[in-house]
Design a protein around this motif. Structure first.
Motif, PDB file in Angstrom:
ATOM      1  N   ASP A   3       0.815  -1.216   0.000  1.00  0.00           N
ATOM      2  CA  ASP A   3       0.000   0.000   0.000  1.00  0.00           C
ATOM      3  C   ASP A   3       0.849   1.266   0.000  1.00  0.00           C
ATOM      4  O   ASP A   3       0.397   2.318   0.438  1.00  0.00           O
ATOM      5  CB  ASP A   3      -0.950   0.010   1.200  1.00  0.00           C
ATOM      6  N   LYS A   4       2.087   1.165  -0.504  1.00  0.00           N
ATOM      7  CA  LYS A   4       2.998   2.316  -0.576  1.00  0.00           C
ATOM      8  C   LYS A   4       3.267   2.914   0.805  1.00  0.00           C
ATOM      9  O   LYS A   4       3.248   4.125   0.983  1.00  0.00           O
ATOM     10  CB  LYS A   4       2.458   3.388  -1.537  1.00  0.00           C
ATOM     11  N   THR A   5       3.499   2.043   1.768  1.00  0.00           N
ATOM     12  CA  THR A   5       3.864   2.476   3.117  1.00  0.00           C
ATOM     13  C   THR A   5       5.340   2.186   3.352  1.00  0.00           C
ATOM     14  O   THR A   5       5.809   1.080   3.077  1.00  0.00           O
ATOM     15  CB  THR A   5       3.025   1.755   4.187  1.00  0.00           C
ATOM     16  N   VAL A   6       6.060   3.189   3.853  1.00  0.00           N
ATOM     17  CA  VAL A   6       7.471   3.020   4.173  1.00  0.00           C
ATOM     18  C   VAL A   6       7.692   3.370   5.640  1.00  0.00           C
ATOM     19  O   VAL A   6       6.879   4.067   6.261  1.00  0.00           O
ATOM     20  CB  VAL A   6       8.369   3.908   3.283  1.00  0.00           C
ATOM     21  N   ILE A   7       8.770   2.856   6.181  1.00  0.00           N
ATOM     22  CA  ILE A   7       9.215   3.207   7.532  1.00  0.00           C
ATOM     23  C   ILE A   7      10.420   4.119   7.374  1.00  0.00           C
ATOM     24  O   ILE A   7      11.340   3.809   6.601  1.00  0.00           O
ATOM     25  CB  ILE A   7       9.582   1.949   8.337  1.00  0.00           C
ATOM     26  N   ILE A   8      10.419   5.233   8.063  1.00  0.00           N
ATOM     27  CA  ILE A   8      11.471   6.246   7.887  1.00  0.00           C
ATOM     28  C   ILE A   8      12.083   6.595   9.235  1.00  0.00           C
ATOM     29  O   ILE A   8      11.367   6.799  10.226  1.00  0.00           O
ATOM     30  CB  ILE A   8      10.903   7.534   7.245  1.00  0.00           C
ATOM     31  N   THR A   9      13.402   6.661   9.266  1.00  0.00           N
ATOM     32  CA  THR A   9      14.092   7.257  10.404  1.00  0.00           C
ATOM     33  C   THR A   9      15.156   8.204   9.878  1.00  0.00           C
ATOM     34  O   THR A   9      15.537   8.130   8.696  1.00  0.00           O
ATOM     35  CB  THR A   9      14.716   6.186  11.323  1.00  0.00           C
ATOM     36  N   THR A  10      15.624   9.107  10.722  1.00  0.00           N
ATOM     37  CA  THR A  10      16.700  10.019  10.336  1.00  0.00           C
ATOM     38  C   THR A  10      17.954   9.697  11.147  1.00  0.00           C
ATOM     39  O   THR A  10      17.881   9.147  12.246  1.00  0.00           O
ATOM     40  CB  THR A  10      16.294  11.484  10.558  1.00  0.00           C
ATOM     41  N   LEU A  11      19.091  10.079  10.571  1.00  0.00           N
ATOM     42  CA  LEU A  11      20.370   9.701  11.184  1.00  0.00           C
ATOM     43  C   LEU A  11      21.404  10.787  10.922  1.00  0.00           C
ATOM     44  O   LEU A  11      21.533  11.275   9.799  1.00  0.00           O
ATOM     45  CB  LEU A  11      20.848   8.378  10.567  1.00  0.00           C
ATOM     46  N   ASN A  12      22.138  11.166  11.977  1.00  0.00           N
ATOM     47  CA  ASN A  12      23.297  12.033  11.781  1.00  0.00           C
ATOM     48  C   ASN A  12      24.551  11.299  12.260  1.00  0.00           C
ATOM     49  O   ASN A  12      24.486  10.185  12.781  1.00  0.00           O
ATOM     50  CB  ASN A  12      23.121  13.389  12.477  1.00  0.00           C
ATOM     51  N   GLN A  13      25.686  11.923  12.060  1.00  0.00           N
ATOM     52  CA  GLN A  13      26.964  11.268  12.356  1.00  0.00           C
ATOM     53  C   GLN A  13      27.048  10.799  13.806  1.00  0.00           C
ATOM     54  O   GLN A  13      27.548   9.711  14.098  1.00  0.00           O
ATOM     55  CB  GLN A  13      28.121  12.216  12.046  1.00  0.00           C
ATOM     56  N   ALA A  14      26.546  11.620  14.728  1.00  0.00           N
ATOM     57  CA  ALA A  14      26.660  11.285  16.151  1.00  0.00           C
ATOM     58  C   ALA A  14      25.956   9.973  16.481  1.00  0.00           C
ATOM     59  O   ALA A  14      26.428   9.203  17.326  1.00  0.00           O
ATOM     60  CB  ALA A  14      26.088  12.423  16.995  1.00  0.00           C
ATOM     61  N   TRP A  15      24.833   9.700  15.817  1.00  0.00           N
ATOM     62  CA  TRP A  15      24.071   8.479  16.082  1.00  0.00           C
ATOM     63  C   TRP A  15      24.474   7.340  15.140  1.00  0.00           C
ATOM     64  O   TRP A  15      23.927   6.241  15.250  1.00  0.00           O
ATOM     65  CB  TRP A  15      22.577   8.759  15.955  1.00  0.00           C
ATOM     66  N   ALA A  16      25.409   7.617  14.243  1.00  0.00           N
ATOM     67  CA  ALA A  16      25.787   6.623  13.237  1.00  0.00           C
ATOM     68  C   ALA A  16      27.105   5.925  13.541  1.00  0.00           C
ATOM     69  O   ALA A  16      27.482   4.989  12.819  1.00  0.00           O
ATOM     70  CB  ALA A  16      25.891   7.297  11.858  1.00  0.00           C
ATOM     71  N   THR A  17      27.814   6.342  14.557  1.00  0.00           N
ATOM     72  CA  THR A  17      29.102   5.716  14.854  1.00  0.00           C
ATOM     73  C   THR A  17      28.901   4.240  15.210  1.00  0.00           C
ATOM     74  O   THR A  17      27.844   3.849  15.711  1.00  0.00           O
ATOM     75  CB  THR A  17      29.814   6.431  16.021  1.00  0.00           C
ATOM     76  N   PRO A  18      29.879   3.381  14.947  1.00  0.00           N
ATOM     77  CA  PRO A  18      29.734   1.947  15.247  1.00  0.00           C
ATOM     78  C   PRO A  18      29.389   1.696  16.706  1.00  0.00           C
ATOM     79  O   PRO A  18      29.860   2.397  17.606  1.00  0.00           O
ATOM     80  CB  PRO A  18      31.111   1.388  14.885  1.00  0.00           C
ATOM     81  N   ASN A  19      28.527   0.712  16.932  1.00  0.00           N
ATOM     82  CA  ASN A  19      28.064   0.327  18.268  1.00  0.00           C
ATOM     83  C   ASN A  19      27.309   1.453  18.962  1.00  0.00           C
ATOM     84  O   ASN A  19      27.328   1.562  20.190  1.00  0.00           O
ATOM     85  CB  ASN A  19      29.240  -0.126  19.138  1.00  0.00           C
ATOM     86  N   SER A  20      26.662   2.275  18.162  1.00  0.00           N
ATOM     87  CA  SER A  20      25.904   3.394  18.726  1.00  0.00           C
ATOM     88  C   SER A  20      24.425   3.221  18.414  1.00  0.00           C
ATOM     89  O   SER A  20      23.924   2.105  18.258  1.00  0.00           O
ATOM     90  CB  SER A  20      26.453   4.718  18.195  1.00  0.00           C
ATOM     91  N   MET A  21      23.708   4.313  18.318  1.00  0.00           N
ATOM     92  CA  MET A  21      22.252   4.289  18.265  1.00  0.00           C
ATOM     93  C   MET A  21      21.692   3.494  17.091  1.00  0.00           C
ATOM     94  O   MET A  21      20.774   2.676  17.255  1.00  0.00           O
ATOM     95  CB  MET A  21      21.712   5.722  18.228  1.00  0.00           C
ATOM     96  N   ILE A  22      22.223   3.723  15.898  1.00  0.00           N
ATOM     97  CA  ILE A  22      21.638   3.069  14.734  1.00  0.00           C
ATOM     98  C   ILE A  22      21.787   1.552  14.811  1.00  0.00           C
ATOM     99  O   ILE A  22      20.913   0.805  14.350  1.00  0.00           O
ATOM    100  CB  ILE A  22      22.253   3.621  13.415  1.00  0.00           C
ATOM    101  N   ASP A  23      22.851   1.078  15.434  1.00  0.00           N
ATOM    102  CA  ASP A  23      23.050  -0.370  15.568  1.00  0.00           C
ATOM    103  C   ASP A  23      22.019  -0.980  16.516  1.00  0.00           C
ATOM    104  O   ASP A  23      21.495  -2.074  16.252  1.00  0.00           O
ATOM    105  CB  ASP A  23      24.466  -0.657  16.053  1.00  0.00           C
TER     106      ASP A  23
END
Length: 277
Positions: A3-23
């Motif tokens: 039904d053209k539904t997507v899941i979206i999140t946003t990410l910046n460098q601070a939350w993208a470092t390894p073993n951090s928020m995005i993981d």
């Protein structure tokens, strides 16, 4: 999704470092109850180049959204100028997604997913949003909306609502999107748009402000009412450990034993410090 539904999140460098928020965020889908396939429909919107570079190394669907003259790479402390710019850039971007005909679930990356949230969305609502505190009624405007998690259907009403929401930032200078929403939800303009607004029950969509107490019901848990990346990460790791413990139990144990989250712990200490005066 069909039904053209997507899941979206946003990410910046601070939350993208390894073993951090995005993981932790991605791990929650894999640990959740039959929701790992949702990752195929997740779009990570990177707000800077380093976040995008990390994204494409760990996930299939990445999109870079840059804003001229603004650096969103570092951790943005709550209510600073850069934090507000980042929040309002997000609202404007989500409006364009709706205008393109896509429904979406927007989720902050400090939200852990445990079960399918779509089972608890009202089919006739246009805009459904999580709460810091839930009054018990999904239609009560006194519910304190939290912009970190919402399900929005693409139609003329929601496109106009997001346009109005974005424009309202000029009427409330120095306020972030969530505060502005909690003001404009009472305005006649929202009624004139015809938006069908619903608030999500914290029994299913909980957080550190108001914990979802039943492990057999919880769909998502948000590290809201918490300041500082380190505090969030420490408590979210404890949360995932609690969920793993719940999953290790037999079906009968899950139904009969009453578990409680070990979180918030570090976030609660931080709030006590901030509120000491």
């Amino acid at each position: 999704m069909v039904d053209k539904t997507v899941i979206i999140t946003t990410l910046n460098q601070a939350w993208a470092t390894p073993n951090s928020m995005i993981d932790l965020f991605l791990e929650s889908f894999r640990l959740g109850d039959g929701i790992s396939s949702f990752l195929d429909h997740l779009i990570i919107v990177a707000l800077d180049q380093k976040a995008y570079d990390r994204c494409i190394s760990i996930h299939a669907h990445c999109f870079v959204l840059k804003t001229d003259g603004v650096d969103f790479a570092s951790e943005k402390l709550f209510m600073t100028d850069d934090y507000l710019k980042m929040m309002w850039r997000r609202i404007d971007f989500l409006r364009t997604v709706l205008a393109m005909g896509y429904n979406f679930v927007f989720t902050d990356a400090d939200i852990m997913w445990f079960r399918n949230p779509f089972l608890h969305f009202e089919p006739d609502a246009d805009f459904q949003i999580a709460c810091d505190h839930f009054t018990g009624s999904p239609t009560d405007l006194k519910n304190s909306a939290n912009g970190g998690f919402n399900y929005v259907k693409s139609n003329n009403r929601t496109v106009e609502f997001y346009r109005y929401w974005y424009m309202s930032r000029e009427l409330y200078p120095g306020k972030h999107d969530q505060d502005v929403l909690n003001n404009i939800k009472y305005e006649d303009a929202i009624s004139e748009i015809g938006l069908k607004l619903r608030f999500l029950d914290t029994s299913y969509f909980g957080g550190f402000c108001e914990v979802s107490k039943d492990f057999n019901k919880v769909c998502t848990m948000h590290a809201n009412c918490c300041y500082g990346l380190r505090n969030k990460l420490q408590d979210l790791r404890l949360m995932l450990a609690d969920w793993k413990h719940f999953q290790s139990m037999t079906f009968q144990q899950q139904r009969l034993q009453t578990l409680t989250w070990k979180t918030p712990r570090h976030c609660r200490k931080k709030l006590k410090f901030l509120n000491r005066d």
